[in-house]
Design a protein around this motif. Structure first.
Motif, PDB file in Angstrom:
ATOM      1  N   GLU A   1      -4.372   4.520   4.762  1.00  0.00           N
ATOM      2  CA  GLU A   1      -4.672   5.029   3.466  1.00  0.00           C
ATOM      3  C   GLU A   1      -6.146   5.559   3.394  1.00  0.00           C
ATOM      4  OE1 GLU A   1      -3.749   2.142   4.432  1.00  0.00           O
ATOM      5  OE2 GLU A   1      -6.137   0.955   4.575  1.00  0.00           O
TER       6      GLU A   1
ATOM      7  N   GLU B   1     -10.225 -10.712   4.148  1.00  0.00           N
ATOM      8  CA  GLU B   1      -9.831  -9.883   4.935  1.00  0.00           C
ATOM      9  C   GLU B   1      -8.952  -9.405   6.197  1.00  0.00           C
ATOM     10  OE1 GLU B   1     -10.033  -5.675   2.988  1.00  0.00           O
ATOM     11  OE2 GLU B   1     -10.205  -4.902   4.019  1.00  0.00           O
TER      12      GLU B   1
ATOM     13  N   ASP C   1     -10.248  -3.688  -5.888  1.00  0.00           N
ATOM     14  CA  ASP C   1     -11.445  -3.350  -4.215  1.00  0.00           C
ATOM     15  C   ASP C   1     -12.318  -1.950  -3.874  1.00  0.00           C
ATOM     16  OD1 ASP C   1     -11.355  -3.153  -0.950  1.00  0.00           O
ATOM     17  OD2 ASP C   1      -9.372  -3.068  -0.733  1.00  0.00           O
TER      18      ASP C   1
ATOM     19  N   HIS D   1       0.941  -0.816  -0.077  1.00  0.00           N
ATOM     20  CA  HIS D   1       0.287   0.291   0.178  1.00  0.00           C
ATOM     21  C   HIS D   1       0.767   1.434   0.180  1.00  0.00           C
ATOM     22  CE1 HIS D   1      -3.364  -2.194   0.478  1.00  0.00           C
ATOM     23  NE2 HIS D   1      -3.898  -1.632   0.681  1.00  0.00           N
TER      24      HIS D   1
END
Ligand code: H79
Length: 449
Positions: free
Chosen positions: A57, A269, A215, A46
């Motif tokens: 993020e 996740e 995503d 990321h």
């Protein structure tokens, strides 16, 4: 006659009561996913302008206007110490076989030199990308290409993450944590989806990714699109098809529109399913609770033991493990990430035979002391809790002929064992060969089909 019948009946009954100990049949792996399924281990990255804030993020969400975020954060992004070769070296040494990096996260900043006209800053004049909006990128640096090249050189597969929602795009705006963005009009929705596909075409043309990791699709909505529920199952199906027309062998995750069985694999996740799923899957996980770099995450790294045991648990249920790093704003990895990768690498140097290309636990249930993986005629007993008695009790594959039992870290030496019913009693050294996960190999000369 009656007697024979009742004997047969008793036999049938007896057989049906025996515990099922055969090797469990896995789902079929399509040709294009063969490498992925054998790889078992990948690196998630990321990285975006948010990295410099050390706030993850999601830093923009609900805190900055588009304009504020562009000026105060993205325009000054300057990851001068980003070194693709170093990162890929760490990934390779950890035993990772592929890498997936954020090309565009929810905040909408394109990490590549996009030419699609609608991805602009608030003035509508500058392209909102690393190359179009920062001094760093304007010199021609392309961190995605640098990584892709480093991956090619090291023999790792390269993948890209792309967010369907876009908090910066003029078609939509951030809309809270249940719907995430809201479209301004249905025409804006149509136009955005068209442009998103243009961006994806750019990405495939430029980087030829092996994986496209979507995503930002959380709606799980199977109806006609509205301004708030603007991304529906049909859109996901169309997107999946589109990706395959761009690149027939590309692997696409389920998040083109999640929980509808679309895409090539499921992606739990931050969690590990309790049992194998019904199709290929990959757990994506952080090392420290953060995806994009956070200052608090730096002090919150999980223990190496947890990482290794989580990884092995995933593989024992026939999943892949996509483990994340969030480089700092200057592009470097923090100590926790490096230490974790080095630590897993040291374990993999000795034990990776029990990981690559291996299958689920053939017995279903986890043993009390750890996990099982299996490959060909070998059952790997991953011992998390080493026996204090000098004896390890493992399950035997019914009617299998054992050839030899040994420690994976010392394969020359054979361990003594005895078998009674379906229990193998193995004499093992007093001390665990590895403090995180020691592996005992039970090698068969034949296993019944
Ligand atoms: O890219 C990473 C995350 O940003 C994205 N997927 C991974 C791979 C993601 N994870 N969860 N979500 C998106 C859904 C949103 C969860 C939320 Fe929250 C919980 C939104 C608000 C509360 C986490 C915590 C994000 C903001 C605060």
């Amino acid at each position: 006659m009656k007697k024979i019948c009742s004997v047969i009946l008793a036999l049938v009954l007896l057989i049906s009561l025996l515990p099922l100990r055969s090797v469990s049949a896995a789902y079929a792996i399509p040709e294009n996913m063969q490498w992925w399924s054998e790889a078992r281990f990948g690196m998630f990255i990321h990285f975006g302008s948010y990295a410099q804030l050390g706030y993850g993020e999601w830093a923009m969400a609900g805190k900055y206007s588009k304009e504020d975020w562009q000026i105060k954060v993205s325009s000054i992004f300057n990851p001068t110490n980003f070194d693709a070769k170093t990162i890929v070296d760490y990934a390779k040494k950890a035993g990772m076989k592929y890498l997936v990096i954020t090309a565009k996260h929810h905040e909408g900043f394109s990490m590549w030199d996009t030419q699609v006209a609608s991805f602009k800053d608030y003035t509508g004049t500058k392209t909102y990308s690393l190359q179009g909006f920062t001094a760093f990128g304007s010199t021609g640096r392309d961190v995605l290409m640098e990584l892709k090249n480093a991956c090619d050189e090291a023999g790792l597969k390269f993948g890209l993450y792309y967010s369907i929602i876009d908090w910066n795009h003029s078609s939509q705006e951030y809309y809270g944590t249940t719907n995430f963005t809201k479209m301004f009009s249905m025409e804006a929705r149509e136009a955005y989806i068209k442009d998103m596909k243009k961006q994806l075409k750019e990405l495939v043309t430029l980087y030829d990714p092996a994986i496209m990791w979507f995503d930002g699709d959380w709606l799980e909505y199977d109806g006609a699109p509205t301004l708030v529920k603007w991304w529906a199952k049909k859109d996901g199906q169309a997107l999946y098809k589109y990706m395959k027309t761009l690149s027939p062998n590309i692997i696409v995750n389920e998040r083109v529109s999640r929980n509808f069985g679309i895409g090539d694999y499921e992606c739990p996740e931050q969690k590990i399913p309790a049992a194998p799923l019904k199709r290929p899957w990959e757990t994506n996980m952080t090392m420290n609770g953060s995806w994009g770099y956070t200052t608090w995450g730096e002090k919150n790294y999980k223990k190496l033991k947890t990482e290794i045991q989580d990884f092995v648990t995933v593989v024992s249920r026939e999943g892949n493990f996509l483990l994340n790093i969030g480089p700092k704003g200057d592009g470097t990895m923090d100590t926790g990430a490096k230490d974790t990768l080095v630590g897993i690498g040291k374990w993999m140097d000795i034990y990776s035979n029990s990981i690559y290309g291996s299958n689920r636990n053939p017995f279903g249930k986890d043993p009390v002391w750890g996990r099982y993986t299996q490959k060909d005629k070998k059952v790997y007993a991953h011992v998390f809790t080493w026996p204090t008695t000098g004896k390890l009790e493992a399950t035997a594959i019914a009617k299998g002929k054992i050839k030899r039992i040994y420690l994976l870290n010392d394969s020359e030496k054979t361990l003594k064992y005895s078998v009674s019913k379906d229990i193998i009693k193995i004499t093992v050294p007093k001390n665990a060969p590895d403090e995180n996960d020691s592996v005992v190999v039970i090698e068969y000369s034949s296993i019944p089909k």
